[in-house]
Design a protein around this motif. Structure first.
Motif, PDB file in Angstrom:
ATOM      1  N   ASN A 130     -42.617  21.252  25.604  1.00  0.00           N
ATOM      2  CA  ASN A 130     -42.126  21.468  26.964  1.00  0.00           C
ATOM      3  C   ASN A 130     -40.824  20.710  27.205  1.00  0.00           C
ATOM      4  O   ASN A 130     -39.901  21.227  27.829  1.00  0.00           O
ATOM      5  N   GLY A 131     -40.743  19.485  26.716  1.00  0.00           N
ATOM      6  CA  GLY A 131     -39.517  18.694  26.865  1.00  0.00           C
ATOM      7  C   GLY A 131     -38.343  19.333  26.142  1.00  0.00           C
ATOM      8  O   GLY A 131     -37.232  19.397  26.681  1.00  0.00           O
ATOM      9  N   ILE A 132     -38.568  19.822  24.957  1.00  0.00           N
ATOM     10  CA  ILE A 132     -37.505  20.483  24.180  1.00  0.00           C
ATOM     11  C   ILE A 132     -37.067  21.758  24.879  1.00  0.00           C
ATOM     12  O   ILE A 132     -35.869  22.053  24.969  1.00  0.00           O
ATOM     13  N   GLN A 133     -38.020  22.528  25.401  1.00  0.00           N
ATOM     14  CA  GLN A 133     -37.691  23.776  26.099  1.00  0.00           C
ATOM     15  C   GLN A 133     -36.851  23.496  27.333  1.00  0.00           C
ATOM     16  O   GLN A 133     -35.868  24.190  27.592  1.00  0.00           O
ATOM     17  N   GLU A 134     -37.198  22.471  28.108  1.00  0.00           N
ATOM     18  CA  GLU A 134     -36.424  22.113  29.292  1.00  0.00           C
ATOM     19  C   GLU A 134     -34.999  21.701  28.901  1.00  0.00           C
ATOM     20  O   GLU A 134     -34.031  22.070  29.572  1.00  0.00           O
ATOM     21  N   PHE A 135     -34.870  20.938  27.815  1.00  0.00           N
ATOM     22  CA  PHE A 135     -33.556  20.501  27.346  1.00  0.00           C
ATOM     23  C   PHE A 135     -32.711  21.686  26.905  1.00  0.00           C
ATOM     24  O   PHE A 135     -31.521  21.768  27.220  1.00  0.00           O
ATOM     25  N   GLN A 136     -33.301  22.639  26.186  1.00  0.00           N
ATOM     26  CA  GLN A 136     -32.572  23.825  25.751  1.00  0.00           C
ATOM     27  C   GLN A 136     -32.116  24.662  26.942  1.00  0.00           C
ATOM     28  O   GLN A 136     -30.993  25.171  26.952  1.00  0.00           O
ATOM     29  N   ASN A 137     -32.958  24.796  27.946  1.00  0.00           N
ATOM     30  CA  ASN A 137     -32.575  25.545  29.146  1.00  0.00           C
ATOM     31  C   ASN A 137     -31.435  24.847  29.882  1.00  0.00           C
ATOM     32  O   ASN A 137     -30.534  25.505  30.406  1.00  0.00           O
ATOM     33  N   GLU A 138     -31.461  23.541  29.922  1.00  0.00           N
ATOM     34  CA  GLU A 138     -30.399  22.780  30.578  1.00  0.00           C
ATOM     35  C   GLU A 138     -29.073  22.960  29.850  1.00  0.00           C
ATOM     36  O   GLU A 138     -28.030  23.133  30.478  1.00  0.00           O
ATOM     37  N   ILE A 139     -29.109  22.967  28.529  1.00  0.00           N
ATOM     38  CA  ILE A 139     -27.888  23.155  27.746  1.00  0.00           C
ATOM     39  C   ILE A 139     -27.332  24.566  27.954  1.00  0.00           C
ATOM     40  O   ILE A 139     -26.120  24.751  28.087  1.00  0.00           O
ATOM     41  N   LYS A 140     -28.190  25.565  28.002  1.00  0.00           N
ATOM     42  CA  LYS A 140     -27.742  26.947  28.176  1.00  0.00           C
ATOM     43  C   LYS A 140     -27.090  27.164  29.536  1.00  0.00           C
ATOM     44  O   LYS A 140     -26.147  27.936  29.655  1.00  0.00           O
ATOM     45  N   THR A 141     -27.603  26.505  30.562  1.00  0.00           N
ATOM     46  CA  THR A 141     -27.074  26.711  31.903  1.00  0.00           C
ATOM     47  C   THR A 141     -25.878  25.818  32.209  1.00  0.00           C
ATOM     48  O   THR A 141     -25.204  26.033  33.213  1.00  0.00           O
ATOM     49  N   LYS A 142     -25.602  24.851  31.352  1.00  0.00           N
ATOM     50  CA  LYS A 142     -24.471  23.956  31.590  1.00  0.00           C
ATOM     51  C   LYS A 142     -23.172  24.746  31.460  1.00  0.00           C
ATOM     52  O   LYS A 142     -22.966  25.490  30.516  1.00  0.00           O
ATOM     53  N   ASP A 143     -22.282  24.567  32.418  1.00  0.00           N
ATOM     54  CA  ASP A 143     -21.020  25.314  32.458  1.00  0.00           C
ATOM     55  C   ASP A 143     -19.935  24.520  31.736  1.00  0.00           C
ATOM     56  O   ASP A 143     -19.468  23.506  32.237  1.00  0.00           O
ATOM     57  N   ASN A 144     -19.552  24.989  30.546  1.00  0.00           N
ATOM     58  CA  ASN A 144     -18.502  24.332  29.770  1.00  0.00           C
ATOM     59  C   ASN A 144     -17.160  25.017  29.929  1.00  0.00           C
ATOM     60  O   ASN A 144     -16.227  24.725  29.207  1.00  0.00           O
ATOM     61  N   SER A 145     -17.058  25.958  30.863  1.00  0.00           N
ATOM     62  CA  SER A 145     -15.843  26.757  30.960  1.00  0.00           C
ATOM     63  C   SER A 145     -14.640  25.943  31.402  1.00  0.00           C
ATOM     64  O   SER A 145     -13.512  26.272  31.067  1.00  0.00           O
ATOM     65  N   GLU A 146     -14.824  24.882  32.167  1.00  0.00           N
ATOM     66  CA  GLU A 146     -13.704  24.083  32.644  1.00  0.00           C
ATOM     67  C   GLU A 146     -13.441  22.885  31.738  1.00  0.00           C
ATOM     68  O   GLU A 146     -12.701  21.975  32.115  1.00  0.00           O
TER      69      GLU A 146
END
Length: 95
Positions: A26-42
């Motif tokens: 569960n901890g790994i899944q939450e971390f992966q979701n956080e990385i996917k939603t992080k906006d690196n465009s700027e």
């Protein structure tokens, strides 16, 4: 007073392993979701990082910057490029 505690003496080794495994997954899944939603465009990239990102030589980056194909932002003698603008400048080539 309510406490969230687990009595380990009532658990078998297999049950404890399963509980730990579930918590870690569960901890790994939450971390992966956080990385996917992080906006690196700027994100700002240095010259070297931009060359690596676009897989080009620094002389090509210099030429593209002077021709206005990519925008550079500067602080002093340093130049930075926005990742989002680099991606926007890519054009689809028709075959």
């Amino acid at each position: 007073m309510i406490t969230n505690s687990i009595l380990l003496e009532c658990l078998s080794v297999e049950q404890l392993q399963q509980m730990i495994g579930t918590s870690v997954k569960n901890g790994i899944q939450e971390f992966q979701n956080e990385i996917k939603t992080k906006d690196n465009s700027e994100e700002l990239l240095s010259r070297d990082e931009t060359c690596q990102f676009l897989k080009i030589d620094s002389s090509t980056l210099w030429a593209w910057t002077n021709a206005g194909k990519v925008k550079a932002y500067g602080i002093g003698a340093r130049r930075y490029y926005k990742r989002s603008e680099l991606l926007e400048n890519l054009i689809l080539l028709k075959k």
